[in-house]
Design a protein around this motif. Structure first.
Motif, PDB file in Angstrom:
ATOM      1  N   VAL A   4       0.838  -1.204   0.000  1.00 41.95           N
ATOM      2  CA  VAL A   4       0.000   0.000   0.000  1.00 41.95           C
ATOM      3  C   VAL A   4       0.869   1.248   0.000  1.00 41.95           C
ATOM      4  CG1 VAL A   4      -1.723   1.313   1.286  1.00 41.95           C
ATOM      5  CG2 VAL A   4      -1.907  -1.178   1.143  1.00 41.95           C
ATOM      6  N   PHE A   5       1.912   1.258   0.832  1.00 48.55           N
ATOM      7  CA  PHE A   5       2.808   2.412   0.895  1.00 48.55           C
ATOM      8  C   PHE A   5       3.497   2.642  -0.440  1.00 48.55           C
ATOM      9  CE2 PHE A   5       3.830   3.354   5.619  1.00 48.55           C
ATOM     10  CZ  PHE A   5       2.473   3.361   5.894  1.00 48.55           C
ATOM     11  N   PHE A   7       2.470   1.722  -3.415  1.00 50.63           N
ATOM     12  CA  PHE A   7       1.473   2.201  -4.380  1.00 50.63           C
ATOM     13  C   PHE A   7       1.161   3.677  -4.146  1.00 50.63           C
ATOM     14  CE2 PHE A   7      -3.023   3.047  -5.303  1.00 50.63           C
ATOM     15  CZ  PHE A   7      -3.037   2.801  -6.679  1.00 50.63           C
ATOM     16  N   GLU A   8       0.985   4.074  -2.863  1.00 49.17           N
ATOM     17  CA  GLU A   8       0.672   5.463  -2.545  1.00 49.17           C
ATOM     18  C   GLU A   8       1.825   6.386  -2.901  1.00 49.17           C
ATOM     19  OE1 GLU A   8      -2.157   6.858  -1.487  1.00 49.17           O
ATOM     20  OE2 GLU A   8      -3.112   4.898  -1.735  1.00 49.17           O
ATOM     21  N   TRP A   9       3.060   5.906  -2.722  1.00 44.16           N
ATOM     22  CA  TRP A   9       4.229   6.736  -3.067  1.00 44.16           C
ATOM     23  C   TRP A   9       4.273   7.002  -4.575  1.00 44.16           C
ATOM     24  CZ3 TRP A   9       7.605  10.025  -1.379  1.00 44.16           C
ATOM     25  CH2 TRP A   9       8.762  10.290  -2.115  1.00 44.16           C
ATOM     26  N   LYS A  10       4.037   5.965  -5.366  1.00 45.21           N
ATOM     27  CA  LYS A  10       4.041   6.150  -6.821  1.00 45.21           C
ATOM     28  C   LYS A  10       2.926   7.098  -7.249  1.00 45.21           C
ATOM     29  CE  LYS A  10       6.133   1.686  -8.030  1.00 45.21           C
ATOM     30  NZ  LYS A  10       5.941   0.398  -8.734  1.00 45.21           N
ATOM     31  N   LYS A  11       1.762   6.934  -6.610  1.00 46.03           N
ATOM     32  CA  LYS A  11       0.641   7.808  -6.963  1.00 46.03           C
ATOM     33  C   LYS A  11       0.914   9.252  -6.546  1.00 46.03           C
ATOM     34  CE  LYS A  11      -3.251   7.242  -4.806  1.00 46.03           C
ATOM     35  NZ  LYS A  11      -4.557   6.675  -4.386  1.00 46.03           N
ATOM     36  N   ILE A 188      -6.827  -1.310   4.725  1.00 46.09           N
ATOM     37  CA  ILE A 188      -6.262  -0.588   3.572  1.00 46.09           C
ATOM     38  C   ILE A 188      -6.516   0.914   3.716  1.00 46.09           C
ATOM     39  CG2 ILE A 188      -6.506  -0.240   1.084  1.00 46.09           C
ATOM     40  CD1 ILE A 188      -7.006  -3.249   0.827  1.00 46.09           C
ATOM     41  N   ILE A 189      -7.724   1.274   4.143  1.00 48.38           N
ATOM     42  CA  ILE A 189      -8.026   2.693   4.367  1.00 48.38           C
ATOM     43  C   ILE A 189      -7.085   3.280   5.418  1.00 48.38           C
ATOM     44  CG2 ILE A 189      -9.774   4.285   5.240  1.00 48.38           C
ATOM     45  CD1 ILE A 189     -11.894   2.491   4.026  1.00 48.38           C
ATOM     46  N   PHE A 190      -6.853   2.511   6.467  1.00 52.31           N
ATOM     47  CA  PHE A 190      -5.953   2.965   7.534  1.00 52.31           C
ATOM     48  C   PHE A 190      -4.544   3.180   6.993  1.00 52.31           C
ATOM     49  CE2 PHE A 190      -2.857   2.005  10.854  1.00 52.31           C
ATOM     50  CZ  PHE A 190      -3.245   2.883  11.852  1.00 52.31           C
ATOM     51  N   TYR A 191      -4.045   2.243   6.211  1.00 50.05           N
ATOM     52  CA  TYR A 191      -2.688   2.362   5.666  1.00 50.05           C
ATOM     53  C   TYR A 191      -2.574   3.551   4.708  1.00 50.05           C
ATOM     54  CZ  TYR A 191      -1.586  -2.258   7.586  1.00 50.05           C
ATOM     55  OH  TYR A 191      -1.360  -3.326   8.419  1.00 50.05           O
ATOM     56  N   LEU A 193      -4.335   6.266   4.747  1.00 41.81           N
ATOM     57  CA  LEU A 193      -4.355   7.482   5.560  1.00 41.81           C
ATOM     58  C   LEU A 193      -3.049   7.648   6.332  1.00 41.81           C
ATOM     59  CD1 LEU A 193      -5.946   9.903   6.626  1.00 41.81           C
ATOM     60  CD2 LEU A 193      -6.941   8.421   8.366  1.00 41.81           C
ATOM     61  N   LEU A 194      -2.528   6.533   6.836  1.00 37.60           N
ATOM     62  CA  LEU A 194      -1.266   6.582   7.594  1.00 37.60           C
ATOM     63  C   LEU A 194      -0.116   7.058   6.716  1.00 37.60           C
ATOM     64  CD1 LEU A 194       0.269   5.984  10.221  1.00 37.60           C
ATOM     65  CD2 LEU A 194       0.577   3.626   9.412  1.00 37.60           C
ATOM     66  N   PHE A 195      -0.092   6.632   5.466  1.00 38.52           N
ATOM     67  CA  PHE A 195       0.971   7.059   4.555  1.00 38.52           C
ATOM     68  C   PHE A 195       0.965   8.579   4.394  1.00 38.52           C
ATOM     69  CE2 PHE A 195       2.241   8.322   0.268  1.00 38.52           C
ATOM     70  CZ  PHE A 195       3.534   7.825   0.218  1.00 38.52           C
ATOM     71  N   ARG A 196      -0.206   9.152   4.180  1.00 33.18           N
ATOM     72  CA  ARG A 196      -0.301  10.603   4.024  1.00 33.18           C
ATOM     73  C   ARG A 196       0.102  11.327   5.308  1.00 33.18           C
ATOM     74  NH1 ARG A 196      -3.679   8.196   0.563  1.00 33.18           N
ATOM     75  NH2 ARG A 196      -4.452   9.294  -1.296  1.00 33.18           N
ATOM     76  N   ALA A 197      -0.323  10.791   6.448  1.00 32.10           N
ATOM     77  CA  ALA A 197       0.025  11.416   7.726  1.00 32.10           C
ATOM     78  C   ALA A 197       1.534  11.373   7.959  1.00 32.10           C
ATOM     79  CB  ALA A 197      -0.716  10.717   8.865  1.00 32.10           C
ATOM     80  N   LEU A 198       2.182  10.254   7.587  1.00 33.89           N
ATOM     81  CA  LEU A 198       3.633  10.138   7.781  1.00 33.89           C
ATOM     82  C   LEU A 198       4.385  11.126   6.893  1.00 33.89           C
ATOM     83  CD1 LEU A 198       4.109   6.259   8.077  1.00 33.89           C
ATOM     84  CD2 LEU A 198       4.298   7.985   9.889  1.00 33.89           C
ATOM     85  N   ILE A 199       3.922  11.317   5.667  1.00 29.81           N
ATOM     86  CA  ILE A 199       4.559  12.293   4.772  1.00 29.81           C
ATOM     87  C   ILE A 199       4.501  13.690   5.401  1.00 29.81           C
ATOM     88  CG2 ILE A 199       4.341  13.484   2.563  1.00 29.81           C
ATOM     89  CD1 ILE A 199       5.610  10.793   2.278  1.00 29.81           C
TER      90      ILE A 199
END
Length: 478
Positions: A4-5, A7-11, A188-191, A193-199
């Motif tokens: 998930v992380f 995928f979110e980083w690429k996006k 998945i929703i938590f992850y 959201l967590l990725f954005r919060a960590l950034i």
């Protein structure tokens, strides 16, 4: 989580709008660091100028001892320098409130209350909290320091980046696939959201470190204070992370979710603090300074009309150790006359000063107590505590200033009422104000951070309750 992380980083890197938002956030954070640096640097330069002026005054005054007393000018200067009544006109000591490393990151009350005070025997406490003349528009707008960015703008950035986590999956047609894996949907929703919060958190950490190590204060960066700052910021952002997690779990469309989030931000950041300020103004109204000044002038006139003998008796009742029976003590316009006048004036003004000071303290106490229940105000108070820019720090500065003023009075009174002349050594051994470091109450800072964690956990538990009762509370739209 790794998938998930990734995928979110690429996006993130391929979405121009998100990149521009993060760049804009970094630009605002950088400007807030520059703004806080400029305000604090200006105050430090003023303090240094005052210190240099004081040293120059002492050197110049001591130099008068070596003037040619055979000339009229030289004799007049020598007579002035040995008379204690002239000391306060030749030398003006100052008490200064030096900023610490984190003061530029949380300016707090430094733009409202004075950060230096001239010391003399004729000061009174009523004048202590009078600030310098300032631009009212700037005071009303507040300061764009790093604490402002952290408290008010970062939650907005989190809202912008997180409000469409569900809706974007629906738009891309992947939400149905995620829903089929119902045991993993919430994870998945938590992850995501967590990725954005960590950034956001990592960028905030970087800004905090840059601001701390670029502070204009001469003190070295306290690693302990930096850790407390980072801990408080982390817990505060975790609180907003929990709010976003709760609202996203309702699985509404992006417009409705964003309205919920912005509405809650407005409620916590603007509406409730404004209502609180109105309530405090009504409960403890601030006295009008014009009325205070008018009352002060009346007291000055009544005290000045008293005979020197009456003023002297009042002074001896207050300072019996200086009591003498010198007939010259009652001479009008003498040094003793002015000293006794200002002392009597201060005694008359003390009850009035106490009333206004108590009212101010009650206002601040009520604000401090109520702010414990408002996350944004609680966060501001905590960051101000780390930066020594809160009201408690200024109260400590006031107490240290009053203590130094008493030493200065004792020094001047000794020469005036003992009829002694000043010598060079007396000027070299005059009392000096030493910067007092206010010891932070780290326990309160930790408790504030724990408070944000508790609030976040309560919100997450509420989210779990809502999730498990989705059939009753949620309407999932495909």
């Amino acid at each position: 989580m790794k998938a998930v992380f990734l995928f979110e980083w690429k996006k993130l890197t391929r979405t121009r709008l998100n990149i521009l938002l993060l760049i804009f956030f970094i630009a605002l954070g950088s400007y807030s660091i520059y703004y806080g640096y400029g305000v604090t640097k200006k105050q430090i330069l003023v303090i240094h100028d005052l210190e240099n002026v004081y040293k120059k005054q002492v050197e110049t005054t001591i130099g008068y001892f070596n003037t040619d007393t055979t000339t009229t000018t030289g004799k007049a200067l020598y007579n002035k320098v040995i008379q204690p009544g002239w000391t306060e006109y030749l030398i003006k000591p100052f008490a200064t409130f030096y900023p610490n490393t984190f003061s530029s990151m949380a300016i707090g009350h430094r733009d409202v209350y004075p950060f230096y005070k001239e010391i003399s025997t004729k000061d009174n406490y009523l004048l202590f909290f009078e600030a310098d003349i300032s631009n009212p528009e700037i005071l009303a707008a507040g300061n764009f320091d790093l604490s402002f960015v952290i408290i008010y703008l970062i939650p907005l950035l989190m809202i912008v980046l997180c409000h469409n986590i569900i809706s974007e999956e629906k738009e891309q047609g992947t939400f149905t696939l995620l829903k089929l894996q119902s045991n993993r949907l919430q994870k998945i929703i938590f992850y995501k959201l967590l990725f954005r919060a960590l950034i956001i958190l990592i960028l905030t950490y970087i800004l905090n470190i840059i601001a701390a190590y670029s502070s204009p204060a001469s003190f070295p960066v306290s690693i302990m204070d930096l850790l407390f700052w980072q801990l408080t910021v982390t817990c505060y952002l975790f609180f907003w992370f929990a709010i976003c997690y709760l609202l996203i779990s309702f699985q509404k469309n992006s417009v409705v979710t964003s309205l919920y989030m912005i509405g809650l931000w407005l409620l916590l950041s603007i509406i409730i603090p404004s209502l609180l300020t109105i309530y405090i103004d009504i409960s403890y109204p601030v006295g009008i300074k014009a009325d205070m000044a008018s009352e002060k002038r009346k007291i000055e006139e009544s005290v000045w009309d008293l005979e020197p003998k009456v003023l002297l008796e009042k002074f001896y009742n207050h300072y019996p150790e200086y009591k003498t029976k010198n007939p010259e003590d009652t001479i009008k316009y003498s040094a003793k006359h002015f000293v006794t006048y200002y002392d009597a004036l201060e005694q008359q003004l003390a009850p009035i000063a106490k009333i206004h000071k108590n009212r101010e303290s009650e206002r601040k106490k009520l604000m401090s107590e109520l702010s414990e229940f408002i996350p944004t105000l609680k966060m501001q108070k905590t960051l101000n505590q780390i930066g020594n820019t809160d009201y408690t720090s200024y109260t400590y500065f006031e107490e240290s200033t009053i203590s130094f003023q008493k030493k200065w009075k004792k020094f001047i009174y000794h020469f005036i009422f003992k009829n002694k002349k000043l010598q060079i050594n007396d000027y070299l051994t005059m009392p000096e104000y030493h910067v007092h470091t206010f010891q932070k109450q780290h326990t309160k800072i930790v408790m504030s951070a724990v408070g944000f964690i508790v609030l976040a956990l309560i919100i997450i538990l509420l989210k779990q309750y809502v999730t498990y009762n989705s059939n009753k509370y949620l309407i999932i739209k495909q």
